[in-house]
Design a protein around this motif. Structure first.
Motif, PDB file in Angstrom:
ATOM      1  N   MET A 119       0.733  -0.989   0.020  1.00 56.29           N
ATOM      2  CA  MET A 119      -0.064   0.080  -0.072  1.00 56.29           C
ATOM      3  C   MET A 119       0.999   1.355   0.074  1.00 56.29           C
ATOM      4  N   ARG A 120       0.581   2.180  -0.874  1.00 51.02           N
ATOM      5  CA  ARG A 120       1.180   3.317  -1.101  1.00 51.02           C
ATOM      6  C   ARG A 120       1.667   4.174   0.297  1.00 51.02           C
ATOM      7  N   GLN A 128       1.671  -4.006   8.126  1.00 47.90           N
ATOM      8  CA  GLN A 128       1.411  -5.209   9.136  1.00 47.90           C
ATOM      9  C   GLN A 128       0.205  -4.893  10.098  1.00 47.90           C
ATOM     10  N   LEU A 129       0.055  -3.826  10.322  1.00 52.18           N
ATOM     11  CA  LEU A 129      -0.892  -3.273  11.346  1.00 52.18           C
ATOM     12  C   LEU A 129      -2.327  -3.192  10.498  1.00 52.18           C
ATOM     13  N   ALA A 130      -2.089  -2.692   9.341  1.00 54.12           N
ATOM     14  CA  ALA A 130      -3.336  -2.779   8.322  1.00 54.12           C
ATOM     15  C   ALA A 130      -3.859  -4.058   8.050  1.00 54.12           C
ATOM     16  N   GLY A 131      -2.814  -4.994   7.972  1.00 49.99           N
ATOM     17  CA  GLY A 131      -3.453  -6.426   7.753  1.00 49.99           C
ATOM     18  C   GLY A 131      -3.848  -7.148   8.989  1.00 49.99           C
ATOM     19  N   LEU A 132      -3.992  -6.459  10.086  1.00 44.92           N
ATOM     20  CA  LEU A 132      -4.465  -6.922  11.372  1.00 44.92           C
ATOM     21  C   LEU A 132      -6.053  -6.434  11.449  1.00 44.92           C
ATOM     22  N   TYR A 237      -5.373 -13.647  20.140  1.00 44.41           N
ATOM     23  CA  TYR A 237      -6.119 -12.509  19.936  1.00 44.41           C
ATOM     24  C   TYR A 237      -5.298 -11.500  19.036  1.00 44.41           C
ATOM     25  N   ALA A 238      -5.851 -11.000  18.229  1.00 43.07           N
ATOM     26  CA  ALA A 238      -5.289 -10.115  17.063  1.00 43.07           C
ATOM     27  C   ALA A 238      -4.868  -8.873  17.826  1.00 43.07           C
ATOM     28  N   GLY A 239      -5.463  -8.325  19.006  1.00 40.57           N
ATOM     29  CA  GLY A 239      -5.293  -7.129  19.539  1.00 40.57           C
ATOM     30  C   GLY A 239      -3.830  -7.226  20.086  1.00 40.57           C
ATOM     31  N   VAL A 240      -3.120  -8.235  20.510  1.00 42.29           N
ATOM     32  CA  VAL A 240      -2.027  -8.574  21.209  1.00 42.29           C
ATOM     33  C   VAL A 240      -1.169  -8.168  20.152  1.00 42.29           C
ATOM     34  N   ARG A 241      -1.303  -9.001  19.033  1.00 42.89           N
ATOM     35  CA  ARG A 241      -0.425  -8.565  18.056  1.00 42.89           C
ATOM     36  C   ARG A 241      -0.247  -7.214  17.533  1.00 42.89           C
ATOM     37  N   GLY A 242      -1.401  -6.491  17.386  1.00 47.61           N
ATOM     38  CA  GLY A 242      -1.434  -5.125  16.798  1.00 47.61           C
ATOM     39  C   GLY A 242      -0.411  -4.297  17.856  1.00 47.61           C
ATOM     40  N   ALA A 243      -0.806  -4.759  19.162  1.00 50.99           N
ATOM     41  CA  ALA A 243      -0.139  -3.763  20.247  1.00 50.99           C
ATOM     42  C   ALA A 243       1.382  -3.701  20.095  1.00 50.99           C
ATOM     43  N   LEU A 244       1.680  -4.999  19.981  1.00 53.11           N
ATOM     44  CA  LEU A 244       3.248  -5.203  19.769  1.00 53.11           C
ATOM     45  C   LEU A 244       3.893  -4.960  18.582  1.00 53.11           C
ATOM     46  N   LEU A 245       3.046  -5.108  17.484  1.00 53.60           N
ATOM     47  CA  LEU A 245       3.696  -4.511  16.155  1.00 53.60           C
ATOM     48  C   LEU A 245       3.790  -2.870  16.115  1.00 53.60           C
ATOM     49  N   ALA A 246       2.676  -2.169  16.636  1.00 51.44           N
ATOM     50  CA  ALA A 246       2.843  -0.816  16.799  1.00 51.44           C
ATOM     51  C   ALA A 246       4.156  -0.414  17.721  1.00 51.44           C
ATOM     52  N   ALA A 247       4.742  -1.130  18.639  1.00 53.05           N
ATOM     53  CA  ALA A 247       5.851  -0.852  19.275  1.00 53.05           C
ATOM     54  C   ALA A 247       7.062  -1.241  18.911  1.00 53.05           C
ATOM     55  N   GLY A 248       7.070  -1.776  17.511  1.00 52.92           N
ATOM     56  CA  GLY A 248       8.317  -2.415  16.700  1.00 52.92           C
ATOM     57  C   GLY A 248       8.591  -3.578  17.114  1.00 52.92           C
ATOM     58  N   VAL A 249       7.811  -4.503  17.682  1.00 50.22           N
ATOM     59  CA  VAL A 249       8.244  -5.703  18.305  1.00 50.22           C
ATOM     60  C   VAL A 249       7.864  -6.909  17.149  1.00 50.22           C
ATOM     61  N   GLN A 250       8.814  -7.902  17.158  1.00 46.79           N
ATOM     62  CA  GLN A 250       8.605  -8.927  16.352  1.00 46.79           C
ATOM     63  C   GLN A 250       7.840 -10.130  16.983  1.00 46.79           C
ATOM     64  N   VAL A 251       6.857 -10.498  16.159  1.00 44.70           N
ATOM     65  CA  VAL A 251       5.846 -11.665  17.391  1.00 44.70           C
ATOM     66  C   VAL A 251       6.474 -13.046  16.823  1.00 44.70           C
TER      67      VAL A 251
END
Length: 505
Positions: A119-120, A128-132, A237-251
């Motif tokens: 996505m542009r 990654q966040l948009a994919g969640l 839960y996708a919310g956990v992955r989203g919170a970690l990705l937003a912090a720059g963390v690899q899940v």
């Protein structure tokens, strides 16, 4: 004597800036700018424009200048006048207006399973966040997961407590709010979790946040660096992955079995990880409870690698059989567990209040980080929630809903076994607000859980595909079904409706 306020029809706020040094006359500038905002859709069809006298005053120009611009737009069909009601953007623009509109090709949705194009302008993290994409639960439909029963919530009590708190609020409630939240609420939460959940804490360890996702994100910002790896449940839960990705963390997705998260598998996949997110009391979405052996092994892992465990205790209040399970944090003797709680399931989701219980030596660090990232939580509902807990309304509400949800769960299991056993295997649980029903091999050979969910939604039945919660290449096929907000009558009706749909596949 009070002055009555006359209600008026909503009118537009116009983005107009006239330049008196420009060679074009003011009425022409006004005409062109109004025409532009109409053609670009910033002024929607049917919206009322300000009165000419009002607009002239706001722009500090003569009323004749505004009238001249309006008259031109009326003549060309961009505006329409209504006798005694004002001037409005026409609902049908003149045909030649469409020739000046930018032509945009409508976005096409990718086929299911197809790889989404980059996505542009988005970073890799943004993609990654948009994919969640979280599924928005349709309130009032069977069987939307994660929705509590709202019809029986004591809103009369809640309204009275809100009014009492804000009738004459103290100045400290409206300004100079502490980043960790309203002190009386933090004290009420500390008292509650010590008694109800076996959590070891005092008020200084409690930090108010806007929900579990913010709590997990805050913990990741404080305890991890960008690029660090964190072990998460798979499915989870996708919310956990989203919170970690937003912090720059690899899940690092890690399997969950009948005993809960397999920390040995997680340590093997990510030997450098020192951060785990888990829901030991009631895993989402599978609903399993972590065994004592796994809990102790998880704590041993944290101690051995100088790591941290984030305990998501999202709906532990709803246990229907056996003794209440104490929180993992209560077993922790090395201060390695950060406990996360929320009121979204026990009260109502839009309350947006949750809390962290952090280790004593980390309280100041979390407090400063909370202030840096979000300053402080909203205090609007905090005093009312304090009174709701302290005055016993919260405990009474939990007793009522626990009984109600237990009855609804039993009713749902019986209905599924009676009407849907050839197609779905319902898995009962001793806790929570949702159940999982896996597709039988016969049904799975005919349809995927994603396609089945789409088919059900066309008939007004809400469900979530179990496979969507997995990172694994071959996810389990099933449905995640909420029952807390569904009456027994609607459970039967919706189950029989599902039977009719499945009979046609």
């Amino acid at each position: 004597m009070e002055t009555s306020v006359r209600r008026t029809t909503k009118s537009a706020v116009l983005p107009i800036a006239l330049d008196r040094s420009d060679d074009h006359p003011l009425h022409r500038q006004l005409y062109e700018q109004l025409r532009d905002v109409i053609l670009t859709g910033r002024l929607e069809p049917g919206i009322r424009l300000p009165a000419s006298r009002t607009l002239a005053r706001d722009l500090e120009i003569s009323r004749n200048t505004v009238t001249a611009a309006f008259d031109q737009l009326l003549a060309e069909g961009y505006l329409e006048g209504r006798m005694g009601a004002g001037t409005y953007v026409t609902r049908e623009l003149p045909e030649d207006a469409f020739s000046v509109r930018p032509q945009q090709k409508p976005a096409e949705s990718p086929a299911p399973g197809a790889k989404r194009p980059r996505m542009r302008g988005l970073s890799k993290r943004g993609q990654q966040l948009a994919g969640l994409r979280k599924r928005r639960k349709r309130q009032g439909l069977a069987f939307a997961a994660g929705i509590p029963d709202l019809e029986n919530f004591p809103f009369d009590v809640w309204t009275r407590l809100m009014a009492r708190a804000w009738r004459r609020p103290p100045i400290e409630l409206m300004a100079n709010t502490e980043p960790e939240g309203y002190l009386p609420l933090r004290q009420a939460i500390a008292d509650y979790v010590r008694t109800a959940r076996g959590v070891r804490c005092d008020v200084e360890q409690v930090i108010i946040v806007s929900g579990a996702q913010q709590a997990i994100g805050l913990a990741a910002h404080v305890l991890l660096d960008e690029g660090d790896r964190a072990i998460v449940e798979d499915p989870g839960y996708a919310g956990v992955r989203g919170a970690l990705l937003a912090a720059g963390v690899q899940v690092v997705p890690t399997p969950v079995d009948d005993e809960g998260l397999d920390i040995d598998a997680g340590a093997e996949r990510a030997p450098d990880a020192r951060f785990v997110c888990a829901a030991p009391s009631h895993q989402y979405p599978l609903g399993v409870t972590m065994s004592l052996a796994r809990r102790l092994k998880l704590l041993d892992w944290a101690q051995s690698c100088d790591g941290w465990v984030i305990e998501d205790d999202y709906d532990s209040e709803y246990r229907y059989s056996g003794k209440p399970l104490a929180a993992l944090q209560g077993l922790d003797r090395d201060n390695r567990v950060v406990y996360v709680g929320s009121f979204s399931k026990t009260m109502f989701p839009s309350l947006r209040l949750g809390y962290l219980i952090v280790p004593p030596d980390l309280t100041e660090s979390f407090r400063f980080a909370r202030s840096a990232l979000d300053d402080h939580p909203s205090t609007v509902a905090q005093p009312a929630l304090t009174a709701f807990i302290e005055d016993g309304y919260f405990a009474a509400h939990l007793r009522r809903t626990r009984k109600l949800y237990s009855e609804r769960q039993s009713h749902m299991v019986a209905a599924f076994e009676e009407y849907l056993s050839p197609y779905l295997t319902i898995h009962s649980s001793s806790a929570g607000m949702h159940l999982v029903a896996t597709l039988t091999p016969e049904l799975e050979a005919k349809i995927s859980d994603v396609a089945l969910v789409q088919l059900l939604e066309e008939s007004g039945i809400s469900a979530a595909p179990l496979s969507a919660f997995y990172h694994a290449e071959k996810p389990q096929q099933g449905l995640v079904l909420g029952f807390a907000a569904v009456s027994q009558v609607d459970i039967i009706h919706s189950t029989r409706q599902m039977q009719s749909i499945l009979n046609t596949i």
